[in-house]
Design a protein around this motif. Structure first.
Motif, short mmCIF file in Angstrom:
data_model
loop_
_atom_site.label_atom_id
_atom_site.label_comp_id
_atom_site.label_asym_id
_atom_site.label_seq_id
_atom_site.Cartn_x
_atom_site.Cartn_y
_atom_site.Cartn_z
N LEU A 1 85.43 19.96 4.70
CA LEU A 1 84.52 20.04 5.83
C LEU A 1 83.94 21.45 5.98
O LEU A 1 82.75 21.62 6.25
N GLU A 2 84.78 22.45 5.78
CA GLU A 2 84.29 23.82 5.85
C GLU A 2 83.17 24.06 4.84
O GLU A 2 82.13 24.65 5.14
N THR A 3 83.38 23.55 3.62
CA THR A 3 82.37 23.74 2.58
C THR A 3 81.14 22.89 2.87
O THR A 3 80.00 23.32 2.65
N ALA A 4 81.34 21.68 3.39
CA ALA A 4 80.20 20.81 3.72
C ALA A 4 79.34 21.44 4.81
O ALA A 4 78.11 21.36 4.76
N GLU A 5 79.98 22.04 5.81
CA GLU A 5 79.22 22.67 6.89
C GLU A 5 78.46 23.90 6.39
O GLU A 5 77.38 24.21 6.88
N PRO B 1 92.69 12.60 15.27
CA PRO B 1 91.42 11.92 15.56
C PRO B 1 90.26 12.88 15.76
O PRO B 1 89.12 12.54 15.47
N GLN B 2 90.55 14.09 16.24
CA GLN B 2 89.47 15.06 16.42
C GLN B 2 88.89 15.49 15.08
O GLN B 2 87.68 15.64 14.93
N LEU B 3 89.78 15.69 14.09
CA LEU B 3 89.32 16.05 12.75
C LEU B 3 88.52 14.89 12.14
O LEU B 3 87.47 15.11 11.51
N GLN B 4 88.99 13.67 12.32
CA GLN B 4 88.27 12.51 11.80
C GLN B 4 86.88 12.43 12.42
O GLN B 4 85.89 12.21 11.72
N ALA B 5 86.80 12.61 13.74
CA ALA B 5 85.51 12.51 14.41
C ALA B 5 84.58 13.64 13.99
O ALA B 5 83.38 13.42 13.76
N ARG B 6 85.12 14.85 13.86
CA ARG B 6 84.28 15.99 13.46
C ARG B 6 83.70 15.78 12.06
O ARG B 6 82.51 16.01 11.82
N ALA B 7 84.55 15.29 11.14
CA ALA B 7 84.06 15.06 9.77
C ALA B 7 83.03 13.93 9.76
O ALA B 7 81.98 14.05 9.10
N ALA B 8 83.31 12.86 10.47
CA ALA B 8 82.38 11.72 10.47
C ALA B 8 81.06 12.10 11.15
O ALA B 8 79.98 11.67 10.70
N GLU B 9 81.12 12.88 12.22
CA GLU B 9 79.89 13.32 12.89
C GLU B 9 79.03 14.15 11.95
O GLU B 9 77.80 14.00 11.91
#
Length: 576
Positions: free
Chosen positions: A70-74, A95-103
């Motif tokens: 996610l860090e690299t994707a952002e 769930p917060q990590l899941q939501a952040r990645a999916a968003e």
């Protein structure tokens, strides 16, 4: 604090409702194998981050892998890396990590269905039905599968307030009345909300364009059963079978309607045909046995369950619980006890022991019930605290308070470091008005386990609600909130202590969030009182009106109305 076995209903056994990416699949050798490869564009720092993520994923450290991707994707705005981050996050408990990645994935790939579906299911997991509906409508708008009918069925099963969902769906349908999934979902919710005539009219319009749509006849049959129109339900199920062949959902609906019409032989014939085609399905047999029991036909249920127990090397716990219930209703107490005791530790264990002990006590055998629970504690030492709790509940229900107190004191003396046991005694002491004793127990837990959010919240809330030690209560609750910021009970406590401190403006958003996450009668009373104090009286009355309709038992709401009679929506005042 009690384990409860969720009885599987027919829809759960045969209808896949609200499924998607949020349903975590079995562990794979490499869950990222299907993700697109990363090909170019990395500097040294990002390459190191990405390699660390790859190695972490291979070692099963999916949280670290997801954060690295996610860090690299952002940094590089890469949909492929965002997808990879989301796939890894699915295997974490964050769930917060899941939501952040999916968003992030959805933002980079707005036409992709997978991130929207995952976000819809994550919203359901945290109880945000409105957010889940918005994600599903966005999917449907793009031609994707929003599974709105499954969503509606899940909302009905959870018994949430469906009125806001209905209103949103109606607005959606104003310009898109031809969408069958949205129309079916709306009709199901309308029927559950008591608007049967409106639901039937909506289905009539849908039938003009989609007369062979299976979901249409499923909805008609379900609504008819809900309304007690069993002949209409039977006819709708038969019509569905004409269009959908041997769809098992119609067979089950038809069998239920026939049982209610006392056409038992016809229903059994349908069920036996279904069993013959699904002979290996344990879940189906359990669901069918439950169907027979719900319709007051224990004999065929017992035959199904006995055959299931005989055919399985490890029979499911629910089979023994249902057999115990059948025997208990027939007055066969010893047989019922035998069935209940066969449920092993795990799912259904405490439920079975509670049923057995209550059965013995209710038939005048309290001493035998206590002996039974003592023997179960010897057989299952890992469940000692829960079994003590069962016996305490049993004694309290029969006004044997001194015996319950003595039992708890002996147990805590024997196991002074058993946190669940000490917590059970603290709650017992609270119910008996012994706040000092409760506080001593909770402080001993906190001293040993300073990160025990449940103990911190229990003590903080009690101090806020029962004493003037408000600053001390606030500090305890804030500690609990830092440990578990998503807990509705803790969020409610935080709002309530701010209210007690006189800061209703600060209390309001916390209480709103707590009620959104867990709409129970106590939080409703807290929120209504704060709304009233803030002069938002129409909102407060509307909330109380909803609570009066929703909750059969509502001690907090009733106590609030005694203190503030003007909150009662049926009260007319001329003083405002």
């Amino acid at each position: 604090m009690r384990a409860r076995l969720l009885v599987t209903v027919l829809a759960a056994a045969l209808v896949a409702g609200c499924q998607g990416l949020a349903d975590r699949p079995p562990p794979l050798t490499d869950p990222l194998a299907s993700a697109p490869a990363v090909q170019k564009g990395l500097d040294a720092q990002s390459l190191a981050t990405l390699l660390t993520a790859e190695i972490a994923g291979q070692r099963g450290d999916f949280e670290r892998a997801a954060r690295g991707y996610l860090e690299t994707a952002e940094r590089y705005e890469s949909p492929a890396l965002a997808e990879r981050a989301t796939l890894a996050a699915r295997y974490t408990d964050d769930p917060q990590l899941q939501a952040r990645a999916a968003e992030h994935w959805r933002r980079l790939a707005p036409q992709a269905e997978a991130p929207a579906r995952l976000l819809a299911n994550l919203a359901l997991e945290r109880g945000d039905w409105q957010a889940s509906l918005e994600q599903r409508l966005a999917l449907a708008e793009r031609g994707g599968q929003g599974d709105l009918t499954g969503f509606a069925e899940a909302a009905i099963k959870k018994r949430i307030d469906v009125a806001p969902l209905i209103e949103r769906l109606r607005r959606y349908l104003q310009a898109r009345d031809g969408q069958p999934d949205a129309a079916l979902a709306t009709a199901l919710l309308e029927a559950a909300n008591g608007e049967t005539a409106r639901a039937d009219a909506r289905l009539d319009r849908l039938a003009e364009s989609y007369p062979t749509l299976a979901g249409l006849w499923l909805a008609r049959a379900r609504i008819a059963l809900q309304e007690g129109r069993n002949t209409d339900a039977r006819d709708a199920a038969l019509r569905g079978l004409e269009n959908a062949g041997d769809d098992s959902r119609f067979i089950l609906l038809l069998a239920r309607a026939q049982l209610r019409l006392d056409q038992v032989e016809s229903a059994e014939a349908r069920i036996n045909t279904l069993l013959a085609k699904n002979s290996d399905s344990v879940e189906l047999r359990l669901a069918l046995a439950q169907l027979y029991l719900e319709e007051a036909h224990p004999a065929p249920a017992r035959r199904l369950l006995l055959a299931l127990v005989d055919s399985q090397p490890t029979p499911p716990p629910l089979a023994f619980i249902m057999l115990g219930s059948i025997a208990e209703q027939a007055g066969e107490i010893d047989n019922a006890l035998l069935y209940y005791r066969q449920v092993p530790t795990g799912d259904g264990f405490i439920e079975a022991r509670q049923r057995a002990a209550s059965m013995l006590a209710d038939t005048g055998r309290l001493a035998d019930a206590r002996t039974f629970l003592r023997s179960e504690r010897l057989r299952h030492p890992t469940a000692y605290a829960e079994l003590i709790g069962l016996e305490v509940d049993l004694l309290q229900a029969r006004d044997r308070i001194d015996a319950a107190r003595q039992l708890l004191d002996q147990a805590v003396t024997r196991y002074p470091d058993d946190t669940p046991l000490r917590f059970t005694r603290s709650m017992f002491r609270y119910r008996q008005g012994n706040l000092a004793g409760m506080e001593r127990d909770l402080r001993q837990i906190i001293e040993r386990e300073p990160r025990n959010a449940m103990a911190l919240n229990a003590l903080g809330y009690t101090l806020a609600d029962e004493t003037s030690r408000l600053d001390e209560a606030r500090k305890l609750i804030e500690r609990a909130y830092r440990l578990q910021p998503e807990s509705p009970a803790i969020i409610d406590s935080l709002g309530w202590v701010y209210h007690k401190l006189g800061d209703d403006q600060q209390a309001l958003p916390y209480l709103r969030e707590a009620y959104r996450l867990q709409p129970d009668q106590e939080i409703a009373a807290h929120l209504a009182e704060v709304l009233w104090r803030l002069e938002r009286r129409d909102e407060a009355r509307a909330l109380i009106e909803e609570a009066l309709e929703r909750y059969a038992e509502r001690p907090r709401v009733d106590a609030l109305l005694e203190r503030i009679p003007e909150l009662d929506p049926t009260t007319i005042t001329n003083t405002e």
